[in-house]
Design a protein around this motif. Structure first.
Motif, PDB file in Angstrom:
ATOM      1  N   GLU A 115      40.114  70.578  40.379  1.00 51.90           N
ATOM      2  CA  GLU A 115      39.361  71.102  40.983  1.00 51.90           C
ATOM      3  C   GLU A 115      38.843  70.382  41.136  1.00 51.90           C
ATOM      4  OE1 GLU A 115      38.803  74.246  42.027  1.00 51.90           O
ATOM      5  OE2 GLU A 115      40.464  74.772  41.429  1.00 51.90           O
ATOM      6  N   VAL A 116      39.267  68.766  40.715  1.00 57.67           N
ATOM      7  CA  VAL A 116      38.746  67.664  41.640  1.00 57.67           C
ATOM      8  C   VAL A 116      38.900  66.854  42.605  1.00 57.67           C
ATOM      9  CG1 VAL A 116      37.579  65.286  40.072  1.00 57.67           C
ATOM     10  CG2 VAL A 116      38.159  66.614  38.532  1.00 57.67           C
ATOM     11  N   HIS A 117      38.117  66.889  43.555  1.00 56.00           N
ATOM     12  CA  HIS A 117      38.272  66.111  44.777  1.00 56.00           C
ATOM     13  C   HIS A 117      38.186  64.590  44.865  1.00 56.00           C
ATOM     14  CE1 HIS A 117      40.069  70.662  45.758  1.00 56.00           C
ATOM     15  NE2 HIS A 117      38.637  70.833  45.071  1.00 56.00           N
ATOM     16  N   ALA A 118      38.627  63.998  45.432  1.00 62.79           N
ATOM     17  CA  ALA A 118      38.382  62.678  45.365  1.00 62.79           C
ATOM     18  C   ALA A 118      39.156  62.167  46.951  1.00 62.79           C
ATOM     19  CB  ALA A 118      39.364  61.862  44.332  1.00 62.79           C
ATOM     20  N   LYS A 133      42.512  54.453  48.857  1.00 63.07           N
ATOM     21  CA  LYS A 133      41.963  55.325  50.364  1.00 63.07           C
ATOM     22  C   LYS A 133      44.051  56.641  49.232  1.00 63.07           C
ATOM     23  CE  LYS A 133      42.506  57.862  54.388  1.00 63.07           C
ATOM     24  NZ  LYS A 133      41.101  58.615  54.084  1.00 63.07           N
ATOM     25  N   LEU A 134      43.726  57.131  48.641  1.00 65.29           N
ATOM     26  CA  LEU A 134      44.493  58.092  48.483  1.00 65.29           C
ATOM     27  C   LEU A 134      45.674  59.508  49.650  1.00 65.29           C
ATOM     28  CD1 LEU A 134      42.512  60.052  45.291  1.00 65.29           C
ATOM     29  CD2 LEU A 134      44.580  58.730  45.300  1.00 65.29           C
ATOM     30  N   ALA A 135      46.960  59.935  49.250  1.00 66.97           N
ATOM     31  CA  ALA A 135      48.078  59.591  49.451  1.00 66.97           C
ATOM     32  C   ALA A 135      47.046  61.782  49.681  1.00 66.97           C
ATOM     33  CB  ALA A 135      49.389  59.426  49.188  1.00 66.97           C
ATOM     34  N   ASP A 136      48.032  62.572  50.624  1.00 64.74           N
ATOM     35  CA  ASP A 136      48.101  63.660  50.327  1.00 64.74           C
ATOM     36  C   ASP A 136      49.439  64.637  50.051  1.00 64.74           C
ATOM     37  OD1 ASP A 136      46.617  66.563  50.927  1.00 64.74           O
ATOM     38  OD2 ASP A 136      47.253  66.061  52.805  1.00 64.74           O
ATOM     39  N   SER A 139      51.141  64.636  43.894  1.00 66.22           N
ATOM     40  CA  SER A 139      50.849  63.408  43.222  1.00 66.22           C
ATOM     41  C   SER A 139      49.650  62.993  43.126  1.00 66.22           C
ATOM     42  CB  SER A 139      52.363  62.691  43.085  1.00 66.22           C
ATOM     43  OG  SER A 139      53.880  62.860  43.501  1.00 66.22           O
ATOM     44  N   ALA A 140      49.233  62.541  44.037  1.00 63.82           N
ATOM     45  CA  ALA A 140      48.289  62.102  44.312  1.00 63.82           C
ATOM     46  C   ALA A 140      46.735  62.818  43.013  1.00 63.82           C
ATOM     47  CB  ALA A 140      47.866  61.257  45.640  1.00 63.82           C
ATOM     48  N   ASP A 141      47.349  64.076  43.289  1.00 60.91           N
ATOM     49  CA  ASP A 141      46.397  65.200  43.507  1.00 60.91           C
ATOM     50  C   ASP A 141      45.548  65.102  41.412  1.00 60.91           C
ATOM     51  OD1 ASP A 141      45.018  66.329  45.488  1.00 60.91           O
ATOM     52  OD2 ASP A 141      46.428  67.748  45.607  1.00 60.91           O
TER      53      ASP A 141
END
Length: 235
Positions: A115-118, A133-136, A139-141
């Motif tokens: 539930e932590v969005h970044a 900048k995170l990938a979609d 793994s990034a989540d």
């Protein structure tokens, strides 16, 4: 002692050793590959932590015959016959790979969806901050959730004159694809290592993100030569 007597003793020792190995069992066994050579069979992970909705591919190395995969609780995690585990609901399940009468198990724990969005995370090298900048992907989540528990400092070393790499201290779900890296790519390797690339390389990797706003030469100067401690943070 006669030669025949010596042979009997040697064969007896071999037979007893094989019996002990058979009785002890374990998470890896010996098997013959298609060329008749002996290969060690083992499962790629014995424990996994996944978020609801994420997936992970388990592998049985050394297997030369068809592997049968099954889950002890399909409401928590399912598995395809290619070893792809999908997290379905909160709880625990055991994934079992069966081969030639032997079973290889991985215990899976599934937690709530992150539930932590970044959109961005940060890597601190000394007094320098790298914005990533995170990938979609899952793994990034999962990496964001890992960082939500606190900053993570990793000792990273040069490898192959194109990357800094270090152990994450945890295992993240993999979304491997054939990637030719560029300077600034932040990559997950084997599910448990993180790399920051300052040059090119091609392999099956999982993309975590991309460093923003610095050139290749600037990035290489910031990372420096030799071992370096890098702190990853959500802020």
């Amino acid at each position: 002692m006669t030669f025949n007597g010596m042979k009997k003793i040697i064969f007896g020792i071999i037979a007893i050793s094989m019996m002990i190995v058979s009785l002890l069992g374990g998470t890896s066994t010996m098997a013959k590959d298609t060329n008749g050579k002996t290969a060690v069979v083992s499962i790629s992970e014995k424990k996994l932590k996944l978020n609801v909705g994420s997936k992970y591919t388990l592998k049985l190395s050394g297997a030369s015959a068809t592997v049968r995969w099954e889950s002890s609780n399909r409401k928590v995690a399912t598995v395809s016959q290619k070893g792809v585990v999908k997290a379905k609901g909160i709880g625990r399940a055991t994934i079992t790979a069966s081969l030639n009468g032997k079973k290889y198990k991985c215990k899976v724990t599934v937690k709530e969806r992150n539930e932590v969005h970044a959109e961005y995370i940060y890597a601190y090298v000394g007094d320098k901050a790298l914005k990533i900048k995170l990938a979609d992907n899952s793994s990034a989540d999962a990496f964001v959730e890992y960082l939500s528990e606190g900053d993570v400092t990793i000792k990273m070393s040069d490898y192959g004159s194109f990357e800094k790499v270090g152990d994450l201290g945890t295992t993240l779900p993999r979304n491997d694809e054939d990637i030719t890296t560029e300077a600034g790519d932040v990559i997950l390797y084997l599910g448990n290592k993180i790399t920051i690339y300052y040059d090119t390389n091609s392999w099956d990797f999982t993309r975590l993100g991309k460093v923003q706003g610095v050139s290749r030469s600037e990035l290489k100067d910031i990372l420096g030569e030799g071992d370096v401690k890098i702190r990853f943070s959500l802020k």
